[in-house]
Design a protein around this motif. Structure first.
Motif, PDB file in Angstrom:
ATOM      1  N   GLY A 138     -77.625  -0.388 -54.768  1.00 44.68           N
ATOM      2  CA  GLY A 138     -77.541   1.062 -54.679  1.00 44.68           C
ATOM      3  C   GLY A 138     -78.670   1.738 -55.422  1.00 44.68           C
ATOM      4  O   GLY A 138     -79.615   1.097 -55.899  1.00 44.68           O
ATOM      5  N   PRO A 139     -78.590   3.069 -55.566  1.00 41.96           N
ATOM      6  CA  PRO A 139     -79.700   3.839 -56.130  1.00 41.96           C
ATOM      7  C   PRO A 139     -79.781   3.844 -57.656  1.00 41.96           C
ATOM      8  O   PRO A 139     -80.695   4.440 -58.208  1.00 41.96           O
ATOM      9  CB  PRO A 139     -79.419   5.253 -55.612  1.00 41.96           C
ATOM     10  N   LEU A 140     -78.827   3.214 -58.335  1.00 44.40           N
ATOM     11  CA  LEU A 140     -78.796   3.283 -59.796  1.00 44.40           C
ATOM     12  C   LEU A 140     -79.275   2.013 -60.487  1.00 44.40           C
ATOM     13  O   LEU A 140     -79.817   2.073 -61.594  1.00 44.40           O
ATOM     14  CB  LEU A 140     -77.374   3.611 -60.276  1.00 44.40           C
ATOM     15  N   ILE A 141     -79.061   0.871 -59.874  1.00 46.08           N
ATOM     16  CA  ILE A 141     -79.329  -0.404 -60.533  1.00 46.08           C
ATOM     17  C   ILE A 141     -80.376  -1.195 -59.747  1.00 46.08           C
ATOM     18  O   ILE A 141     -80.189  -1.469 -58.558  1.00 46.08           O
ATOM     19  CB  ILE A 141     -78.038  -1.232 -60.669  1.00 46.08           C
ATOM     20  N   ALA A 142     -81.460  -1.546 -60.418  1.00 45.04           N
ATOM     21  CA  ALA A 142     -82.503  -2.381 -59.816  1.00 45.04           C
ATOM     22  C   ALA A 142     -82.229  -3.837 -60.160  1.00 45.04           C
ATOM     23  O   ALA A 142     -81.714  -4.147 -61.244  1.00 45.04           O
ATOM     24  CB  ALA A 142     -83.868  -1.968 -60.346  1.00 45.04           C
ATOM     25  N   THR A 143     -82.544  -4.738 -59.247  1.00 41.80           N
ATOM     26  CA  THR A 143     -82.262  -6.160 -59.469  1.00 41.80           C
ATOM     27  C   THR A 143     -83.526  -7.001 -59.351  1.00 41.80           C
ATOM     28  O   THR A 143     -84.390  -6.741 -58.519  1.00 41.80           O
ATOM     29  CB  THR A 143     -81.231  -6.679 -58.448  1.00 41.80           C
ATOM     30  N   GLU A 144     -83.613  -8.002 -60.209  1.00 42.08           N
ATOM     31  CA  GLU A 144     -84.611  -9.085 -60.127  1.00 42.08           C
ATOM     32  C   GLU A 144     -83.830 -10.356 -60.408  1.00 42.08           C
ATOM     33  O   GLU A 144     -83.821 -10.875 -61.524  1.00 42.08           O
ATOM     34  CB  GLU A 144     -85.725  -8.880 -61.163  1.00 42.08           C
ATOM     35  N   MET A 145     -83.129 -10.851 -59.404  1.00 43.69           N
ATOM     36  CA  MET A 145     -82.141 -11.900 -59.630  1.00 43.69           C
ATOM     37  C   MET A 145     -82.751 -13.253 -59.994  1.00 43.69           C
ATOM     38  O   MET A 145     -82.047 -14.126 -60.495  1.00 43.69           O
ATOM     39  CB  MET A 145     -81.252 -12.042 -58.389  1.00 43.69           C
ATOM     40  N   THR A 146     -84.049 -13.438 -59.787  1.00 40.90           N
ATOM     41  CA  THR A 146     -84.689 -14.671 -60.231  1.00 40.90           C
ATOM     42  C   THR A 146     -84.637 -14.790 -61.757  1.00 40.90           C
ATOM     43  O   THR A 146     -84.646 -15.887 -62.301  1.00 40.90           O
ATOM     44  CB  THR A 146     -86.156 -14.723 -59.734  1.00 40.90           C
ATOM     45  N   ARG A 165     -64.114  -5.560 -59.108  1.00 38.84           N
ATOM     46  CA  ARG A 165     -64.933  -6.767 -59.099  1.00 38.84           C
ATOM     47  C   ARG A 165     -65.846  -6.739 -57.887  1.00 38.84           C
ATOM     48  O   ARG A 165     -65.551  -7.287 -56.830  1.00 38.84           O
ATOM     49  CB  ARG A 165     -64.068  -8.026 -59.103  1.00 38.84           C
ATOM     50  N   GLU A 166     -66.984  -6.124 -58.068  1.00 37.19           N
ATOM     51  CA  GLU A 166     -67.934  -5.972 -56.967  1.00 37.19           C
ATOM     52  C   GLU A 166     -68.992  -7.068 -56.967  1.00 37.19           C
ATOM     53  O   GLU A 166     -69.681  -7.275 -55.982  1.00 37.19           O
ATOM     54  CB  GLU A 166     -68.593  -4.599 -57.054  1.00 37.19           C
ATOM     55  N   LEU A 167     -69.177  -7.739 -58.091  1.00 37.92           N
ATOM     56  CA  LEU A 167     -70.124  -8.841 -58.196  1.00 37.92           C
ATOM     57  C   LEU A 167     -69.363 -10.138 -58.427  1.00 37.92           C
ATOM     58  O   LEU A 167     -68.284 -10.137 -59.027  1.00 37.92           O
ATOM     59  CB  LEU A 167     -71.112  -8.610 -59.343  1.00 37.92           C
ATOM     60  N   GLY A 168     -69.926 -11.226 -57.977  1.00 37.79           N
ATOM     61  CA  GLY A 168     -69.302 -12.529 -58.183  1.00 37.79           C
ATOM     62  C   GLY A 168     -70.335 -13.623 -58.098  1.00 37.79           C
ATOM     63  O   GLY A 168     -71.503 -13.391 -57.767  1.00 37.79           O
ATOM     64  N   MET A 169     -69.914 -14.852 -58.381  1.00 38.98           N
ATOM     65  CA  MET A 169     -70.807 -15.996 -58.317  1.00 38.98           C
ATOM     66  C   MET A 169     -70.647 -16.671 -56.953  1.00 38.98           C
ATOM     67  O   MET A 169     -69.530 -17.002 -56.551  1.00 38.98           O
ATOM     68  CB  MET A 169     -70.473 -16.975 -59.436  1.00 38.98           C
ATOM     69  N   GLU A 183     -72.315  -7.236 -48.227  1.00 42.24           N
ATOM     70  CA  GLU A 183     -73.531  -6.455 -48.424  1.00 42.24           C
ATOM     71  C   GLU A 183     -73.192  -4.976 -48.565  1.00 42.24           C
ATOM     72  O   GLU A 183     -73.036  -4.261 -47.586  1.00 42.24           O
ATOM     73  CB  GLU A 183     -74.480  -6.672 -47.244  1.00 42.24           C
ATOM     74  N   GLN A 184     -73.045  -4.533 -49.791  1.00 38.01           N
ATOM     75  CA  GLN A 184     -72.771  -3.121 -50.014  1.00 38.01           C
ATOM     76  C   GLN A 184     -73.214  -2.740 -51.419  1.00 38.01           C
ATOM     77  O   GLN A 184     -73.416  -3.593 -52.275  1.00 38.01           O
ATOM     78  CB  GLN A 184     -71.284  -2.811 -49.849  1.00 38.01           C
ATOM     79  N   ALA A 185     -73.376  -1.441 -51.643  1.00 37.11           N
ATOM     80  CA  ALA A 185     -73.776  -0.956 -52.956  1.00 37.11           C
ATOM     81  C   ALA A 185     -72.614  -1.043 -53.928  1.00 37.11           C
ATOM     82  O   ALA A 185     -71.449  -1.047 -53.541  1.00 37.11           O
ATOM     83  CB  ALA A 185     -74.264   0.491 -52.842  1.00 37.11           C
ATOM     84  N   VAL A 186     -72.954  -1.105 -55.210  1.00 36.02           N
ATOM     85  CA  VAL A 186     -71.933  -1.040 -56.257  1.00 36.02           C
ATOM     86  C   VAL A 186     -71.420   0.399 -56.326  1.00 36.02           C
ATOM     87  O   VAL A 186     -72.201   1.343 -56.391  1.00 36.02           O
ATOM     88  CB  VAL A 186     -72.530  -1.477 -57.607  1.00 36.02           C
ATOM     89  N   LYS A 187     -70.092   0.562 -56.314  1.00 34.64           N
ATOM     90  CA  LYS A 187     -69.514   1.907 -56.210  1.00 34.64           C
ATOM     91  C   LYS A 187     -68.747   2.350 -57.453  1.00 34.64           C
ATOM     92  O   LYS A 187     -68.198   3.442 -57.469  1.00 34.64           O
ATOM     93  CB  LYS A 187     -68.572   1.966 -55.004  1.00 34.64           C
ATOM     94  N   SER A 188     -68.708   1.546 -58.463  1.00 33.26           N
ATOM     95  CA  SER A 188     -67.980   1.929 -59.678  1.00 33.26           C
ATOM     96  C   SER A 188     -68.666   3.105 -60.357  1.00 33.26           C
ATOM     97  O   SER A 188     -69.900   3.196 -60.385  1.00 33.26           O
ATOM     98  CB  SER A 188     -67.905   0.739 -60.633  1.00 33.26           C
ATOM     99  N   GLU A 189     -67.867   3.995 -60.936  1.00 34.89           N
ATOM    100  CA  GLU A 189     -68.397   5.161 -61.640  1.00 34.89           C
ATOM    101  C   GLU A 189     -68.912   4.813 -63.037  1.00 34.89           C
ATOM    102  O   GLU A 189     -69.428   5.667 -63.746  1.00 34.89           O
ATOM    103  CB  GLU A 189     -67.325   6.252 -61.730  1.00 34.89           C
TER     104      GLU A 189
END
Length: 787
Positions: A138-146, A165-169, A183-189
């Motif tokens: 989403g528009p708030l969190i940038a990722t560099e998962m490497t 629980r929007e993220l998991g292993m 495949e969706q944005a994180v929606k927690s406030e």
């Protein structure tokens, strides 16, 4: 159970049963490195960085997962410990990319810091590093998962703290990675907290990305300015400009968490709408002027209104996000000119019981106490969106077994378990609460001539009874209801009959401060009564004044009836507006606009719902010619030749309010007895639920582009009508059709969305957004017809 004696690095310590080695070491300020461990999260023991030597153990043990035992001896700096920690560090760096120079976490990265202390100048591994595809969160969190080291802090935060629980292993072995399940944005406030707890640069702030380096920033403490929790912040600035906002720990208020609204609203600070210099309307044309000229015109205009029409025709309106000092000086000006009409309750329509209110409407306890409550009743509250940090506390209580009941007009998706709920149209809220009272004490409700009690009302009553610590909380919908005084009366009845505390989850950052500062029409600063009660905000606009002083008010988006507010201000002879931003409606109505600074650029005090006075200083350079609101009001008071406007600092103003409050005798409000007949027997009609969306609560949030993009990602367009399918069927309306919403003398065309969460007989039409500003009251009768 008795305390346990242990020894760490030769230091004898006392520990409690069930504590782990790392917890005892932290309490004693003995540092043990860690990545996966976080004091507010569960213990996975998967990074192994906290391995320590324990006497009689053949191998090093993880300090985070090793419970203390009587006589245990731990060594955190021994050769065995250091060898184990260095080996773990070598493993962690096998796949970590060498991109520290371009990583936003550079300079404040836990992995970077610990690799300096525990890394080695060589590695046994020369295989290719793995690469992991980035996630679009989403528009708030940038990722560099490497960069991810699989500490799982982000996963555990969502699951345990946020309740989403929007993220998991996913996958296993060397292919294991953190991602969303779909495949969706994180929606927690409160999703931005995973940025703070990520120990590496895998999760960073997208709005802040590539704008500054950690060592360039200055850090200063502040207080959040959007809800009544008053979360503690650290604001990072560079050359006097705000670059980002992060959480500051305060266990009594917000622990280490803040909402996304508090974290990312800073993106609106330098919006194109920011006012740069004082403006005066001359012959219908706005002209930029010097401060001296602006004050002269403002003072002359206000004096002319009071001279020609009398002081009673002057009113003052303020945003509930104003500081204590600004509230105090505004009411001092209005009352100094002879008018009793001053109020901050812009979105409330029923304040008949204001004389019976306590010193200030608040929680009645510390926020930290919420997690120890046994039973809650939430009335008209969307706690997750209105006060996200408080919702996290209620969630903790719910996970411990607290029973949570809800009476509302929208079946909100809470992040805590709900034991009982009653979802009804706003016109039936009062009756439901009366039924709860009747279930608790039939004699108490006999005078209302009610027949029977709903089973859900009985269940709610039973869940509150017999609890050692129960709380009844009133949210925004309850406070903005046309029969809010009746709701408060019945909520007080329920609290009295169950031994519960009654709490008000008020709007804005400083409602409590407004009451203490006297920015209400019926009390002076400190709570003393006024002989001649003035008009409340809604009455000041329904019975227009000839002159107004507005403090950070955008009339088309901040008021209970935007259309009425706009018309009232246009009819006024003279309007002075202290504002942070340009606003088309404000420019059409006002005659003088004075640019004032937001909370980041001024000193002030917010009093949260728990009654905590939290002062802060301006941390950023004032924008262009804008000045702190308290200073502008102080100088305006001088230009009006009023006594008592010789303050040199905001601290002097706060000290004066405190002295007044301390000298006042304890407030004993009169008993309020409403006539419930009209509220208990409503006429069948379709009623609007004018909820203010999460990211539309005030001007700063509305101008934060990342938050507005997040709102779209969370719930789609807000410009729509939401109906229960049953209601839509009765009206013969279909999903996606455009409908005309008629309210009072106004109308708006909006698309229809079917939503089973909306109570039958209710129509959800958002307030505080441009698309609906032409409608009437936030809560009132509406008609729908197909376009």
């Amino acid at each position: 159970m008795a305390d346990i004696e242990i020894e760490i690095d030769g230091q004898k310590l006392t520990a409690k049963p069930n504590q782990t080695v790392i917890q005892v070491a932290d309490e004693a300020d003995i540092y043990i490195p860690r990545f996966c461990y976080h004091k507010h999260l569960s213990i996975p023991a998967n990074c192994r960085m906290c391995l320590v030597e324990v006497e009689k153990s053949p191998k090093a043990l993880p300090a985070c997962a090793t419970p203390v035992m009587q006589g245990m001896k731990v060594f955190t700096r021994s050769q065995k410990t250091l060898a184990a920690q260095r080996a773990v560090m070598e493993f962690l760096l096998i796949n970590h990319p060498l991109d520290c120079p371009i990583c936003d976490q550079g300079g404040e990265c836990e992995l970077q810091d610990l690799s300096m202390g525990y890394g080695t100048p060589f590695s046994h591994y020369d295989e290719c590093k793995r690469a992991v595809a980035d996630e679009n969160l989403g528009p708030l969190i940038a990722t560099e998962m490497t960069r991810c080291i699989l500490c799982t802090r982000c996963i555990r935060f969502g699951d345990e703290i946020a309740g989403m629980r929007e993220l998991g292993m996913t996958f296993r072995g060397e292919h294991e990675e953190v991602s969303t399940f779909v495949e969706q944005a994180v929606k927690s406030e409160v999703s931005g907290n995973i940025i703070d707890i990520c120990p590496v640069g895998a999760l960073t702030s997208k709005p802040y990305r590539f704008t500054a380096r950690a060592w360039e920033l200055d850090q200063a403490p502040s207080v959040a300015a959007h809800d009544c929790v008053g979360s503690n912040l650290n604001i990072h600035t560079r050359y006097g400009k705000v670059m980002r906002v992060v959480a500051r720990e305060n266990e009594l208020v917000n622990q280490t968490w803040i909402s996304d609204r508090d974290r990312f609203s800073y993106a609106g600070l330098y919006h194109a709408d920011r006012l740069e210099e004082p403006m005066v309307k001359e012959e219908g044309v706005w002209r930029a002027v010097e401060w001296q000229r602006a004050f002269e015109v403002a003072a002359a205009g206000l004096q002319a209104v009071t001279a020609e029409y009398g002081a009673d025709r002057l009113g003052g309106l303020a945003s509930p996000n104003s500081t204590l000092e600004e509230f105090y000086l505004l009411q001092k000006i209005i009352r100094g000119l002879g008018s009793p009409h001053v109020d901050y309750r812009l979105r409330e329509t029923d304040v008949q019981d204001q004389e019976a209110m306590p010193l200030f409407p608040g929680l009645g306890m510390a926020f930290s106490e919420l997690e120890h409550v046994d039973a809650f009743l939430l009335i008209g509250s969307n706690l997750r969106h209105e006060q996200p940090a408080a919702a996290l506390r209620v969630r903790k209580a719910g996970l411990k077994g607290a029973s949570i009941s809800v009476v509302n007009s929208i079946d909100h998706d809470f992040n805590f378990p709900v034991a009982a709920k009653k979802i009804v149209s706003p016109q039936h809220l009062v009756r439901v609460l009366a039924e709860v009272v009747q279930a608790l004490d039939e004699s108490a409700a006999r005078e209302w001539n009610m027949q029977g009690t709903d089973k859900e009302a009985i269940q709610i009553a039973r869940l509150l009874q017999g609890k050692q610590k129960a709380v009844v909380l009133l949210g925004a919908l309850a406070l903005q209801h046309p029969h809010a005084s009746a709701i408060r009366f019945l909520a007080q009845k329920i609290a009295a009959l169950t031994g519960a505390k009654l709490g008000f989850m008020t709007m804005g950052a400083n409602s409590a401060g407004a009451w203490l500062a006297g920015a209400v029409p019926h009390r002076h600063a400190g709570g003393s009564a006024i002989n001649h009660t003035g008009l409340d905000a809604y009455a000041m606009l329904s019975k227009p004044r000839k002159g107004y002083v507005l403090l950070n008010v955008e009339p088309d988006l901040d008021c209970a009836n935007a259309l009425m507010a706009e018309e009232a201000l246009k009819q006024a002879r003279f309007v002075v507006a202290l504002s942070q931003f340009r606003n088309p409606v404000l420019e059409a109505c006002a005659h003088v606009i004075l640019p004032v600074t937001p909370f980041t650029e001024t000193a002030g005090t917010f009093v949260n719902a728990a009654g905590d006075w939290q002062s802060f200083n301006g941390v950023a350079r004032a924008y262009a010619e804008a000045r702190p609101g308290w200073k502008v009001l102080r100088v305006l008071g001088n230009f009006l030749h009023l006594d008592g406007f010789d303050y040199e600092s905001s601290e002097e103003v706060k000290r004066e309010v405190r002295m007044i409050a301390e000298k006042m005798p304890a407030l004993v409000p009169p008993v309020y007895q409403p006539d419930l007949s009209a509220a208990l027997e409503p006429v069948p009609k379709l009623v609007r639920v004018g909820e203010v969306p999460l990211y539309a609560v005030d001007g700063l949030v509305r101008r934060s582009r990342p938050l507005q993009e997040a709102q779209e990602a969370m719930s789609g367009s807000l410009a729509c009508v939401r109906l229960h399918p049953e209601t839509a069927g009765q009206l013969k309306l279909l999903e996606g059709e455009r409908v005309r919403v008629k309210q009072q003398s106004a109308s708006a065309e909006l698309p229809l969305r079917l939503d089973a969460r909306v109570a039958p007989g209710a129509a959800w039409v958002a307030a505080g957004i441009p698309a609906t500003r032409g409608l009437g009251d936030m809560m009132g009768e509406v008609e729908l017809e197909k376009v």
